[in-house]
Design a protein around this motif. Sequence first.
Motif, short mmCIF file in Angstrom:
data_model
loop_
_atom_site.label_atom_id
_atom_site.label_comp_id
_atom_site.label_asym_id
_atom_site.label_seq_id
_atom_site.Cartn_x
_atom_site.Cartn_y
_atom_site.Cartn_z
N VAL A 1 95.91 -8.26 81.71
CA VAL A 1 95.61 -6.88 81.31
C VAL A 1 94.27 -6.48 81.92
N TRP A 2 94.28 -5.36 82.62
CA TRP A 2 93.08 -4.80 83.23
C TRP A 2 92.62 -3.61 82.39
N PHE B 1 84.54 -5.50 87.35
CA PHE B 1 84.17 -6.70 88.10
C PHE B 1 85.03 -6.90 89.34
N GLU B 2 86.21 -6.29 89.35
CA GLU B 2 87.15 -6.43 90.46
C GLU B 2 87.82 -5.08 90.72
N PRO B 3 87.05 -4.07 91.16
CA PRO B 3 87.58 -2.70 91.25
C PRO B 3 88.79 -2.52 92.16
N ALA B 4 88.98 -3.39 93.11
CA ALA B 4 90.13 -3.25 94.02
C ALA B 4 91.27 -4.21 93.66
N ALA B 5 91.21 -4.81 92.49
CA ALA B 5 92.19 -5.83 92.11
C ALA B 5 93.64 -5.35 92.17
N ALA C 1 96.91 1.38 92.65
CA ALA C 1 96.23 1.78 91.42
C ALA C 1 94.74 1.79 91.72
N SER C 2 94.13 2.96 91.61
CA SER C 2 92.70 3.08 91.89
C SER C 2 91.87 2.67 90.68
#
Length: 130
Positions: free
Chosen positions: A12-13, A48-52, A58-59
Motif C-alpha cells: 500500500v502506497w 520516499f519513492e515518488p516514481a515507484a 500513477a503520478s
Amino acid sequence: MLGQGTKPELTVWYNKRCPVCNVGIGRQKRRLIEAVKAGRIEFRDIDFEPAALAGYRASLEDIRRRLHATDAQGQLLVGADVVIAVWKATPGEGWLATLFGNPIALPLTRFAYDRFADLLYAWNRRKGRW
C-alpha cells in the motif's frame, strides 16, 4: 517469513504527510502487525519513492490524492479498492470488505471514497502538506 524475491500480498502506497492518512495507516499497521512483520503486507510512504508507480502511469499527485496498492501479481488497486483489500486482510474487518465491496455497493463505495479523497487532498494542499 517470505522468501527472498517473494512479493508481498499487498503493498500500500500512501502520503504520510497527510495526518488523516497517516493515522488511518498507523491503525491498520497495528491491526495487521503479524502480516507486516511477516512481510505479507507493506505500507510505504510515497514521498520516499515518488516514481515507484510510474510504470503504472500513477503520478506522485495521483498517489497523494488516493491510496494506491499493488498485489502479489503486480495488479494496481486504487482508492476504495485498496481500502477493501486492506479490510479483507485485517482480522475482524472482513465484514466491511463484504459489505462495501459487494457488486451492488461497490460503485457507491468508490464514489464516496473519491469525493472524500478529493476533499482531503484539497485540504492538505491548502495546509501546504507537500
